[in-house]
Each structure stands twice: as structure tokens, then as C-alpha cells.
Scaffold this motif. Structure first.
Motif, PDB file in Angstrom:
ATOM      1  N   GLY A  93       0.831  -1.209   0.000  1.00 35.60           N
ATOM      2  CA  GLY A  93       0.000   0.000   0.000  1.00 35.60           C
ATOM      3  C   GLY A  93       0.861   1.253   0.000  1.00 35.60           C
ATOM      4  N   ASN A  94       0.234   2.366   0.348  1.00 33.62           N
ATOM      5  CA  ASN A  94       0.963   3.637   0.367  1.00 33.62           C
ATOM      6  C   ASN A  94       1.352   3.990   1.796  1.00 33.62           C
ATOM      7  N   SER A  95       2.226   3.162   2.408  1.00 35.64           N
ATOM      8  CA  SER A  95       2.666   3.435   3.780  1.00 35.64           C
ATOM      9  C   SER A  95       3.732   4.519   3.800  1.00 35.64           C
ATOM     10  N   GLY A 118       6.155   0.130  -3.100  1.00 29.43           N
ATOM     11  CA  GLY A 118       5.303   1.178  -3.658  1.00 29.43           C
ATOM     12  C   GLY A 118       4.744   0.663  -4.975  1.00 29.43           C
ATOM     13  N   THR A 119       3.430   0.719  -5.100  1.00 28.99           N
ATOM     14  CA  THR A 119       2.753   0.083  -6.237  1.00 28.99           C
ATOM     15  C   THR A 119       1.949   1.141  -6.986  1.00 28.99           C
ATOM     16  N   SER A 120       2.349   1.427  -8.200  1.00 24.35           N
ATOM     17  CA  SER A 120       1.664   2.460  -8.978  1.00 24.35           C
ATOM     18  C   SER A 120       0.944   1.829 -10.156  1.00 24.35           C
ATOM     19  N   GLY A 121      -0.188   2.385 -10.478  1.00 22.78           N
ATOM     20  CA  GLY A 121      -0.906   1.880 -11.655  1.00 22.78           C
ATOM     21  C   GLY A 121      -2.409   1.992 -11.530  1.00 22.78           C
ATOM     22  N   GLY A 122      -2.874   2.071 -10.271  1.00 24.71           N
ATOM     23  CA  GLY A 122      -4.299   2.270 -10.035  1.00 24.71           C
ATOM     24  C   GLY A 122      -5.159   1.228 -10.727  1.00 24.71           C
ATOM     25  N   VAL A 123      -6.366   1.657 -11.120  1.00 25.01           N
ATOM     26  CA  VAL A 123      -7.332   0.714 -11.686  1.00 25.01           C
ATOM     27  C   VAL A 123      -6.897   0.204 -13.068  1.00 25.01           C
ATOM     28  N   VAL A 186      10.588   6.128  -2.469  1.00 29.46           N
ATOM     29  CA  VAL A 186      10.527   6.468  -3.902  1.00 29.46           C
ATOM     30  C   VAL A 186       9.065   6.664  -4.327  1.00 29.46           C
ATOM     31  N   LYS A 187       8.163   5.827  -3.811  1.00 27.21           N
ATOM     32  CA  LYS A 187       6.731   5.983  -4.162  1.00 27.21           C
ATOM     33  C   LYS A 187       6.189   7.310  -3.615  1.00 27.21           C
ATOM     34  N   MET A 188       6.664   7.686  -2.425  1.00 29.05           N
ATOM     35  CA  MET A 188       6.219   8.956  -1.841  1.00 29.05           C
ATOM     36  C   MET A 188       6.589  10.125  -2.769  1.00 29.05           C
ATOM     37  N   ILE A 189       7.829  10.099  -3.246  1.00 33.51           N
ATOM     38  CA  ILE A 189       8.256  11.189  -4.138  1.00 33.51           C
ATOM     39  C   ILE A 189       7.500  11.097  -5.469  1.00 33.51           C
ATOM     40  N   HIS A 190       7.279   9.886  -5.947  1.00 28.05           N
ATOM     41  CA  HIS A 190       6.460   9.703  -7.160  1.00 28.05           C
ATOM     42  C   HIS A 190       5.113  10.403  -6.987  1.00 28.05           C
ATOM     43  N   ASN A 191       4.491  10.200  -5.838  1.00 31.29           N
ATOM     44  CA  ASN A 191       3.176  10.799  -5.622  1.00 31.29           C
ATOM     45  C   ASN A 191       3.262  12.299  -5.407  1.00 31.29           C
ATOM     46  N   GLY A 192       4.346  12.756  -4.770  1.00 33.05           N
ATOM     47  CA  GLY A 192       4.550  14.203  -4.646  1.00 33.05           C
ATOM     48  C   GLY A 192       4.602  14.828  -6.034  1.00 33.05           C
ATOM     49  N   ILE A 193       5.331  14.179  -6.932  1.00 30.30           N
ATOM     50  CA  ILE A 193       5.423  14.668  -8.325  1.00 30.30           C
ATOM     51  C   ILE A 193       4.052  14.574  -9.002  1.00 30.30           C
ATOM     52  N   GLU A 194       3.348  13.473  -8.713  1.00 33.17           N
ATOM     53  CA  GLU A 194       1.988  13.291  -9.272  1.00 33.17           C
ATOM     54  C   GLU A 194       1.099  14.491  -8.895  1.00 33.17           C
ATOM     55  N   TYR A 195       1.159  14.910  -7.631  1.00 28.81           N
ATOM     56  CA  TYR A 195       0.360  16.076  -7.200  1.00 28.81           C
ATOM     57  C   TYR A 195       0.742  17.309  -8.028  1.00 28.81           C
ATOM     58  N   GLY A 196       2.061  17.501  -8.187  1.00 31.15           N
ATOM     59  CA  GLY A 196       2.538  18.694  -8.899  1.00 31.15           C
ATOM     60  C   GLY A 196       2.110  18.678 -10.356  1.00 31.15           C
ATOM     61  N   VAL A 277     -10.668  17.945  -3.366  1.00 33.48           N
ATOM     62  CA  VAL A 277      -9.687  16.914  -3.714  1.00 33.48           C
ATOM     63  C   VAL A 277      -9.083  16.315  -2.452  1.00 33.48           C
ATOM     64  N   SER A 278      -9.237  15.015  -2.292  1.00 34.68           N
ATOM     65  CA  SER A 278      -8.685  14.335  -1.114  1.00 34.68           C
ATOM     66  C   SER A 278      -7.186  14.143  -1.263  1.00 34.68           C
ATOM     67  N   ASP A 279      -6.554  13.779  -0.177  1.00 38.00           N
ATOM     68  CA  ASP A 279      -5.141  13.359  -0.237  1.00 38.00           C
ATOM     69  C   ASP A 279      -4.929  12.268   0.793  1.00 38.00           C
ATOM     70  N   SER A 280      -4.085  11.298   0.441  1.00 35.30           N
ATOM     71  CA  SER A 280      -3.884  10.146   1.327  1.00 35.30           C
ATOM     72  C   SER A 280      -2.607  10.239   2.151  1.00 35.30           C
ATOM     73  N   GLY A 281      -1.867  11.309   2.009  1.00 40.18           N
ATOM     74  CA  GLY A 281      -0.698  11.492   2.877  1.00 40.18           C
ATOM     75  C   GLY A 281       0.622  11.650   2.152  1.00 40.18           C
ATOM     76  N   GLU A 282       0.722  11.072   0.953  1.00 39.97           N
ATOM     77  CA  GLU A 282       2.030  11.044   0.291  1.00 39.97           C
ATOM     78  C   GLU A 282       2.570  12.441  -0.003  1.00 39.97           C
ATOM     79  N   GLN A 306      -2.739  23.231  -2.231  1.00 38.88           N
ATOM     80  CA  GLN A 306      -3.906  23.512  -3.085  1.00 38.88           C
ATOM     81  C   GLN A 306      -5.032  22.515  -2.794  1.00 38.88           C
ATOM     82  N   ARG A 307      -4.649  21.268  -2.515  1.00 43.82           N
ATOM     83  CA  ARG A 307      -5.688  20.265  -2.201  1.00 43.82           C
ATOM     84  C   ARG A 307      -6.422  20.625  -0.907  1.00 43.82           C
ATOM     85  N   PHE A 308      -5.683  21.104   0.092  1.00 46.44           N
ATOM     86  CA  PHE A 308      -6.354  21.478   1.350  1.00 46.44           C
ATOM     87  C   PHE A 308      -7.343  22.616   1.065  1.00 46.44           C
TER      88      PHE A 308
HETATM   89  O1  LIG Z   1       0.666   5.677  -8.427  1.00 43.16           O
HETATM   90  C1  LIG Z   1      -0.516   5.494  -8.212  1.00 43.16           C
HETATM   91  O2  LIG Z   1      -1.161   4.540  -8.641  1.00 43.16           O
HETATM   92  C2  LIG Z   1      -1.213   6.524  -7.388  1.00 43.16           C
HETATM   93  O3  LIG Z   1      -0.238   7.422  -6.930  1.00 43.16           O
HETATM   94  C3  LIG Z   1      -1.938   5.963  -6.211  1.00 43.16           C
HETATM   95  O4  LIG Z   1      -1.083   5.170  -5.459  1.00 43.16           O
HETATM   96  C4  LIG Z   1      -2.456   7.111  -5.352  1.00 43.16           C
HETATM   97  O5  LIG Z   1      -1.857   7.085  -4.149  1.00 43.16           O
HETATM   98  C5  LIG Z   1      -3.897   7.096  -5.042  1.00 43.16           C
HETATM   99  O6  LIG Z   1      -4.601   6.751  -6.190  1.00 43.16           O
HETATM  100  C6  LIG Z   1      -4.419   8.443  -4.555  1.00 43.16           C
HETATM  101  O7  LIG Z   1      -3.515   9.152  -3.797  1.00 43.16           O
HETATM  102  P1  LIG Z   1      -3.940  10.534  -3.099  1.00 43.16           P
HETATM  103  O8  LIG Z   1      -5.167  10.216  -2.283  1.00 43.16           O
HETATM  104  O9  LIG Z   1      -2.811  10.943  -2.231  1.00 43.16           O
HETATM  105  O10 LIG Z   1      -4.235  11.487  -4.199  1.00 43.16           O
END
Ligand SMILES: O=C(O)[C@H](O)[C@@H](O)[C@H](O)[C@H](O)COP(=O)(O)O
Length: 335
Positions: A93-95, A118-123, A186-196, A277-282, A306-308
């Protein structure tokens, strides 16, 4: 090979499906019996309790936990009591990576090996594969190579970067990034970049959406900064077409742009979204790391804040801005 999966939500269930398609045996457990039943009907070994789950796995066991970050500790504590020295516990998960460092130490005391992935790819991962960022003990990582290889996207039609020495797993879509916590770092930074990146697309498309505001100019209103040149903002831009256009040969082409094009095609005005827009912590953890290190990260920080704001967390601040403006200048808010 055999893998146990705990947590059959959107991610865990599809990962099991991809593993079974790749010829692996999966034992599955979830708090929801329906979720277990569904995958058992597709060929997995379903377990109706954690005890039955662990008993169905061959030692040394490989147990992948795919649950929300907030419940990982509780699940690890429960399953740990049932495992034996040599077994491997994987948190996919996203620990928070600092939790991984602690967990790896705690589990090592009982002879258990812990990997953070760190697992990226979603649905989309079921079909596209999952990009895996792995941290932890090297021997444990190597023993799970067939699992990682199947879950990962593979090289596909993306050739390695020119000049790169051939080989290594990165070009297959998975990588042992370092010791405990490195995968989730590395996944945390990936998601930080994803937000940006998401924020950059959102802001850019919003400016284009508002490129027609000169048509409804309110410059007569003294409390609104006048639009000096309404004639410069007369464009009704075809946003979905622009997203589609940029996917072809532009510098900002990317999967997030592909998804932007999907979203704008499905729903040009995005009416079904509230914009909260929610955020899960990353994103927050990325900023914590940047501050700890003293590393500048203005873009990533702004995108998390911006999400807050999107959820109204800036409401009082905005009211205070208005109040101060009234205090010093007698300026009233525009109704
Ligand atoms: O790489 C991924 O597949 C995404 O980054 C995924 O892991 C993400 O964490 C959640 O879909 C939502 O994250 P937030 O709630 O923080 O936007």
C-alpha cells in the motif's frame, strides 16, 4: 509461485487476477467474504480467516498486504503472530516509509522479512501492469522476483534510455530501490510529483477555460480589478481537443495528459465533481522530507496545499483577508 494476498480492494483484487493470469497460485483473504468469494470463483484459494489463510500457504510464506496505510500496523500485528521465521511480509500500500523502517526492525526480531513495495498503476494496473518500487532485504526481494516480474508492466514498446547499459529490472517496470523504506520513499516522491503534475494540468486548463472572460467583462465594478483588455480574452477554447492535440508530439505528453483528455471527453464541464480533492498522505510526507533535508520543493508544496484549499480549509484565512482589507481600507466584499 505461491503468494498470499490480504486486502481485495480495487488494487489487491486486480493484482491477484494479474498474478493468476501469469500462472501463479494465490491464496486470498479479506474482511469481506464476498470479495474472497469473487476471487475464489476466478481460481484463487479463498480463506475465511487469517488462520486458514496462513495455513494454506507453503513455508517460507509470502504474504502481500494491500490495505489502506492507516490499518497496516493492525493487520501486520495480527498476521505476524501466525507466521514463522523466514516468511516474508510485503506491504504494497501507500505506507509512510518511516513506518516501514520501524516495521522491518520489529519483524526482524521474530525472524520475519519485511518488504515495502510502492505500487503504482491504479485501476489500470490489471491490464497495463504495476510499476513496483521495492525496499528491503535483497535475498527476500530476489526470491519474489517471479511475482514482481508478473505484476510489472514489462518493457512493452518503451525502449531503454539511449546509452543505458542493457539489463536490470527497471526497464521491466520494477526495481529494488534499497533497504527497508526505500521502496515507499521512492513511491512517496512519485506521488509528490503526481500532485505537482496534476496541479499543473489543472491550472493550465483552467486558464484556458477562462480565456473567454472578456465576453462578460465586469470592469465597471470598482471592487474587481478591471480586465484591462477584454478583447484579449475572447476565446472559447476546445479544451478536450487541446488535450487530445497535446498528446501528439508535444512536450507535455504523458499518461496524466491522456487521462486529462479522457476526463474532458467524458464530461467537458466536469459537473459530477465537486472539486474537493482528497489526499492520502504522500504529498504531505514529501514536503516533510523536503523540510527535514532542507531541500527546496516549492511546486510540490503548493500542489499539496492547493488540495487542502480545495476542501475549504482556507475559508477562515480568506475571511480574514477580507476582514483586514475592510479594516484598513473600508473595502467591502463584492456581493
Ligand atoms: O501511483 C498510483 O497509482 C497513485 O499514486 C496511487 O497510489 C495514489 O496514491 C492514489 O490513487 C491516490 O492518492 P492521493 O489520495 O494521495 O491522491
Amino acid at each position: 509461485m505461491q503468494l498470499g494476498m490480504i486486502g481485495l480492494g480495487r488494487m489487491g483484487a486486480n493484482m491477484v487476477r494479474r498474478l493468476m493470469k501469469g500462472g501463479h497460485d494465490c491464496v486470498v483473504f479479506d474482511a469481506s467474504p464476498d470479495a474472497v468469494q469473487a476471487l475464489a470463483a476466478e481460481g484463487a484459494t479463498g480463506a475465511d480467516s487469517l488462520q486458514a489463510f496462513v495455513a494454506a500457504l507453503q513455508p517460507p510464506r509470502a504474504v502481500w498486504v494491500m490495505v489502506p496505510a492507516g490499518v497496516v500496523d493492525g493487520m501486520v500485528a495480527e498476521v505476524k503472530a501466525l507466521l514463522e521465521p523466514g516468511d516474508i511480509l510485503i506491504d504494497g500500500g501507500n505506507s509512510y516509509y518511516i513506518d516501514d523502517i520501524r516495521r522491518a526492525e520489529e519483524l526482524a526480531r521474530d525472524g520475519l522479512r519485511y518488504l515495502d513495495v510502492g505500487t503504482s498503476g491504479g485501476v489500470w494496473g490489471l491490464e497495463r501492469g504495476y510499476c513496483l518500487m521495492i525496499g528491503g532485504d535483497t535475498a527476500a526481494v530476489q526470491s519474489l522476483d517471479p511475482i514482481f516480474k508478473t505484476l510489472a508492466p514489462g518493457q512493452g514498446d518503451i525502449p531503454p534510455a539511449p546509452g543505458r547499459a542493457a539489463g536490470g529490472t527497471a526497464e521491466q517496470g520494477y526495481l529494488h530501490c534499497g533497504p527497508a523504506g526505500a521502496g515507499h520513499f521512492v513511491k512517496m516522491i512519485h506521488n509528490g510529483i503526481e500532485y505537482g503534475m496534476m496541479a499543473a494540468f489543472a491550472e493550465g486548463f483552467n486558464i484556458m477555460k477562462r480565456a473567454n472572460i472578456g465576453k462578460n467583462d465586469h470592469s465597471h465594478d470598482a471592487e474587481t480589478t478591471p480586465l484591462r483588455h477584454p478583447e484579449h480574452y475572447q476565446y472559447d477554447l476546445p479544451l478536450a481537443d487541446i488535450a487530445e492535440l497535446w498528446r501528439r508530439g508535444s512536450v507535455v505528453a504523458s499518461w496524466l495528459l491522456d487521462l486529462t483528455a479522457n476526463a474532458l471527453t467524458e464530461s467537458p464541464a466536469l459537473e459530477e465533481f465537486s472539486g474537493k480533492v482528497s489526499d492520502s498522505g504522500e504529498g504531505r510526507w514529501t514536503i516533510h522530507a523536503a523540510i527535514d533535508q532542507g531541500t527546496p520543493a516549492p511546486v510540490l508544496s503548493a500542489s499539496a496545499f492547493q488540495r487542502f484549499a480545495s476542501r475549504g480549509e482556507d475559508e477562515f484565512a480568506c475571511k480574514l483577508l477580507s476582514a483586514l482589507r475592510y479594516q484598513f481600507g473600508g473595502h467591502r466584499e463584492k456581493k
